[in-house]
Design an enzyme around this catalytic site. Sequence first.
Site, short mmCIF file in Angstrom:
data_model
loop_
_atom_site.label_atom_id
_atom_site.label_comp_id
_atom_site.label_asym_id
_atom_site.label_seq_id
_atom_site.Cartn_x
_atom_site.Cartn_y
_atom_site.Cartn_z
N TYR A 1 0.87 -1.21 -0.08
CA TYR A 1 0.05 -0.12 0.13
C TYR A 1 0.87 1.33 0.12
O TYR A 1 0.35 2.42 -0.70
CB TYR A 1 -0.87 -0.07 1.18
CG TYR A 1 -2.09 -0.65 1.03
CD1 TYR A 1 -2.29 -1.93 0.79
CD2 TYR A 1 -3.53 0.02 1.28
CE1 TYR A 1 -3.52 -2.49 0.53
CE2 TYR A 1 -4.68 -0.59 1.13
CZ TYR A 1 -4.83 -1.93 0.94
OH TYR A 1 -5.90 -2.72 0.59
N LYS B 1 3.02 -15.26 2.55
CA LYS B 1 2.82 -15.98 1.13
C LYS B 1 4.57 -16.30 1.18
O LYS B 1 5.24 -15.87 0.26
CB LYS B 1 2.53 -15.10 0.08
CG LYS B 1 2.73 -16.21 -1.27
CD LYS B 1 1.57 -16.98 -1.26
CE LYS B 1 1.68 -17.64 -2.59
NZ LYS B 1 0.76 -18.99 -2.97
N ASP C 1 -3.04 -18.31 0.47
CA ASP C 1 -4.26 -19.07 -0.41
C ASP C 1 -4.84 -20.07 0.44
O ASP C 1 -6.03 -20.04 0.44
CB ASP C 1 -3.47 -19.42 -1.50
CG ASP C 1 -2.12 -20.18 -1.44
OD1 ASP C 1 -1.75 -20.36 -0.30
OD2 ASP C 1 -1.65 -20.78 -2.31
N ASP D 1 -6.41 -6.79 3.90
CA ASP D 1 -7.77 -5.96 3.41
C ASP D 1 -8.54 -7.26 2.76
O ASP D 1 -9.83 -7.11 2.76
CB ASP D 1 -7.29 -5.20 2.31
CG ASP D 1 -8.25 -4.44 1.46
OD1 ASP D 1 -9.19 -4.09 2.03
OD2 ASP D 1 -8.00 -4.46 0.20
N ASP E 1 -12.39 -8.85 4.04
CA ASP E 1 -13.79 -8.77 3.30
C ASP E 1 -14.44 -10.26 3.34
O ASP E 1 -15.59 -10.64 3.41
CB ASP E 1 -13.59 -8.36 1.82
CG ASP E 1 -13.60 -6.90 1.57
OD1 ASP E 1 -13.50 -6.16 2.78
OD2 ASP E 1 -14.05 -6.46 0.82
#
Length: 350
Positions: free
Chosen positions: A142, A187, A219, A243, A247
């Site tokens: 970001y 990751k 994942d 982020d 959701d």
Amino acid sequence: MNINFTYLPGDGIGPEIGAASIDVLQAVAQKFSHTLDIEQHLIGGAAIDQGAKPLPQQTLASAKRTGAVLLGAVGGPQWDHLQGAARPELGGLLALRQKLGLYANIRPAKPYPSLMAASPLKRSYLEGVDFVIVRELTGGIYFGEKGRDENGAFDQCRYTKHEVERIAHRAFRLAQTRRKKLTSVDKANVLETSRLWREVVSRVATNYPDVSLEHTLVDAMAMHMLSRGKDFDVILTENMFGDILTDEAAMLCGSLGVIPSASLGENTSGLYEPIHGSAPDIAGQNKANPVAMILSAAWMLRASFGLQAEAEAIEAAVAAALSAGKISADLGGDCSTSELGNWVADYVRS
Ligand code: IPM
Ligand code: MG
């Protein structure tokens, strides 16, 4: 007590859900004999439209002075043509988070029994789910250098050891107050920043022998969260993975519209905002779900002002509203934003 805070309604549905949360805060103030001292300011597209920067100087000054910020949402298609720091998200919200040093974003997922039928997932996957995502908020992709040339574009992802350490300590300390289980998400099979993340989190873990730590690839986590969400307690992750996963976590709770968040730093400042965005497609229609915003206001009372009973009164009123069938359109109901806000405010007063 005088409850002095900075109120930033922002864009899209922000002003509508914001108004509902202010109604509820007014009810709390009345019931518990407090006064509200609200400093309302512009941020995001609303500021741009007034000829200001997305994070005006007065807005930042107020946020720094009060140390408690209640924010609706920023952004919308009318500002999509803007570049970089001229954008409501980058120049407004991200700049505010960064300038206040709010590196720890806390997002809880605990489905309301009355909303389980509204989730696309079967009830058996929802029962017992109670976890908190600790999202690093001021580093990573970001905030890395961004750019374009004639052939393409890039966004740099960087993390310092210090940035990983301080968020890891936060997450471990939170886990100590809960079920003492921490899942760190990265990751590390591909990204160097994730390899650093894993190393640092493992090192920090030695300070918290009472907390069990597991590392999971992002994942796989996206899958586990839905297939065995009840196994998780505190989930620690970097900015962008957080982020995305938050959701996803919202769907365990029925809707993006019910999850509040607190963004905290080393000092006492706090920014409280729903995890959802400005939902421009339904803005101005009095149909947005104000629950996440109302719960964010409750969180502000608790974390920034130490008003535990007041926060609980709001949370109980929200649970009562949902049980009473006061359900907004995102969850398949027809309760309007203002009706839900008024119902919760009346319940708090009663
Ligand atoms: C969130 C939002 C923001 C983010 C956007 C609006 C910049 O999606 O708080 O999750 O990506 O952090
Ligand atoms: Mg988001």
